[in-house]
Design a protein around this motif. Sequence first.
Motif, PDB file in Angstrom:
ATOM      1  N   ASN A   1       1.075  -1.469  -0.233  1.00  0.00           N
ATOM      2  CA  ASN A   1      -0.221   0.269   0.356  1.00  0.00           C
ATOM      3  C   ASN A   1       0.586   1.308   0.066  1.00  0.00           C
ATOM      4  O   ASN A   1       1.722   1.188   0.937  1.00  0.00           O
ATOM      5  CB  ASN A   1      -0.988  -0.169   0.666  1.00  0.00           C
ATOM      6  N   SER A   2       0.577   2.581  -0.913  1.00  0.00           N
ATOM      7  CA  SER A   2       1.614   3.523  -1.300  1.00  0.00           C
ATOM      8  C   SER A   2       1.789   4.455   0.250  1.00  0.00           C
ATOM      9  O   SER A   2       2.410   4.979   0.742  1.00  0.00           O
ATOM     10  CB  SER A   2       0.623   4.240  -2.616  1.00  0.00           C
ATOM     11  N   GLN A   3      -0.074   4.575   0.634  1.00  0.00           N
ATOM     12  CA  GLN A   3      -0.135   5.027   1.604  1.00  0.00           C
ATOM     13  C   GLN A   3       0.510   4.869   3.115  1.00  0.00           C
ATOM     14  O   GLN A   3       1.218   5.751   3.910  1.00  0.00           O
ATOM     15  CB  GLN A   3      -1.252   4.857   2.123  1.00  0.00           C
ATOM     16  N   ASP A   4       0.804   3.390   3.032  1.00  0.00           N
ATOM     17  CA  ASP A   4       1.417   2.539   4.400  1.00  0.00           C
ATOM     18  C   ASP A   4       2.679   2.819   4.116  1.00  0.00           C
ATOM     19  O   ASP A   4       3.628   3.443   5.298  1.00  0.00           O
ATOM     20  CB  ASP A   4       0.918   1.183   4.754  1.00  0.00           C
ATOM     21  N   ARG A   5       3.425   2.629   2.973  1.00  0.00           N
ATOM     22  CA  ARG A   5       4.877   2.858   2.673  1.00  0.00           C
ATOM     23  C   ARG A   5       5.491   4.004   3.369  1.00  0.00           C
ATOM     24  O   ARG A   5       6.442   4.979   3.291  1.00  0.00           O
ATOM     25  CB  ARG A   5       5.126   2.643   0.932  1.00  0.00           C
ATOM     26  N   GLN A   6       3.843   4.888   2.240  1.00  0.00           N
ATOM     27  CA  GLN A   6       4.639   6.942   3.138  1.00  0.00           C
ATOM     28  C   GLN A   6       4.288   7.301   4.131  1.00  0.00           C
ATOM     29  O   GLN A   6       5.701   7.441   4.956  1.00  0.00           O
ATOM     30  CB  GLN A   6       3.423   7.244   2.233  1.00  0.00           C
ATOM     31  N   PHE A   7       3.659   6.031   4.667  1.00  0.00           N
ATOM     32  CA  PHE A   7       3.484   6.752   6.486  1.00  0.00           C
ATOM     33  C   PHE A   7       4.640   6.222   7.341  1.00  0.00           C
ATOM     34  O   PHE A   7       5.395   7.245   8.184  1.00  0.00           O
ATOM     35  CB  PHE A   7       2.133   5.925   7.056  1.00  0.00           C
TER      36      PHE A   7
ATOM     37  N   THR B   1       7.473   5.590   5.859  1.00  0.00           N
ATOM     38  CA  THR B   1       8.793   6.418   5.097  1.00  0.00           C
ATOM     39  C   THR B   1       9.284   7.236   6.315  1.00  0.00           C
ATOM     40  O   THR B   1       9.802   7.710   6.733  1.00  0.00           O
ATOM     41  CB  THR B   1       8.546   6.169   3.719  1.00  0.00           C
ATOM     42  N   GLU B   2       7.843   8.165   5.546  1.00  0.00           N
ATOM     43  CA  GLU B   2       8.328   9.055   7.102  1.00  0.00           C
ATOM     44  C   GLU B   2       8.295   8.706   8.151  1.00  0.00           C
ATOM     45  O   GLU B   2       9.500   9.760   8.719  1.00  0.00           O
ATOM     46  CB  GLU B   2       7.278  10.384   7.017  1.00  0.00           C
TER      47      GLU B   2
END
Length: 170
Positions: free
Chosen positions: A34-40, A42-43
């Motif tokens: 999931n791109s949102q989870d990956r971005q979360f 990563t941040e």
Amino acid sequence: MSNLASFPDPFSPLFKHVDTLTATVRGILPSIRNSQDRQFFTELLKHVTDRQAELAVLGPQAIAKGIARADAFQVKMAELYQQGEDLLSQFDAHGAVLKEELAKIDAQLVVLKAQPIPEPARPRKIPGKKKVEIKLSSGEVLHDLLMARTVVQPPKPRVLGNIWENWPST
């Protein structure tokens, strides 16, 4: 004075846990689809590493400041303690002087108590004048003198407004 090297590093256990957390997040990051989870994550990883780097710099500085303040406080307390000791020694010296003065005063008091009390000086006669004999009169002369000067007014009749006032009695 205190030395920063004499204190154990309080941040190394924390940094070990943070390193374990970041290694775990880096290990699971490629498997997140999931791109949102990956971005979360990563941040989150970036935020944690930034804060770790900030804490690695600011932590020892804060500890060094605290140690410096504690050392300055220790120096100030030593100065104040010495001032207190000096004041106590001065107080003891003044106490000894006061005890000596009190002993002198007590000795003077003993000497003064042993001496007889002198009669107060008062003149027995006025210089240059003769003693005047006072001639006293008897009490009857005084009585006659006072009675002659005293004039007693006859009492005025009281007026209350009654009709029988000032009637002759029978």
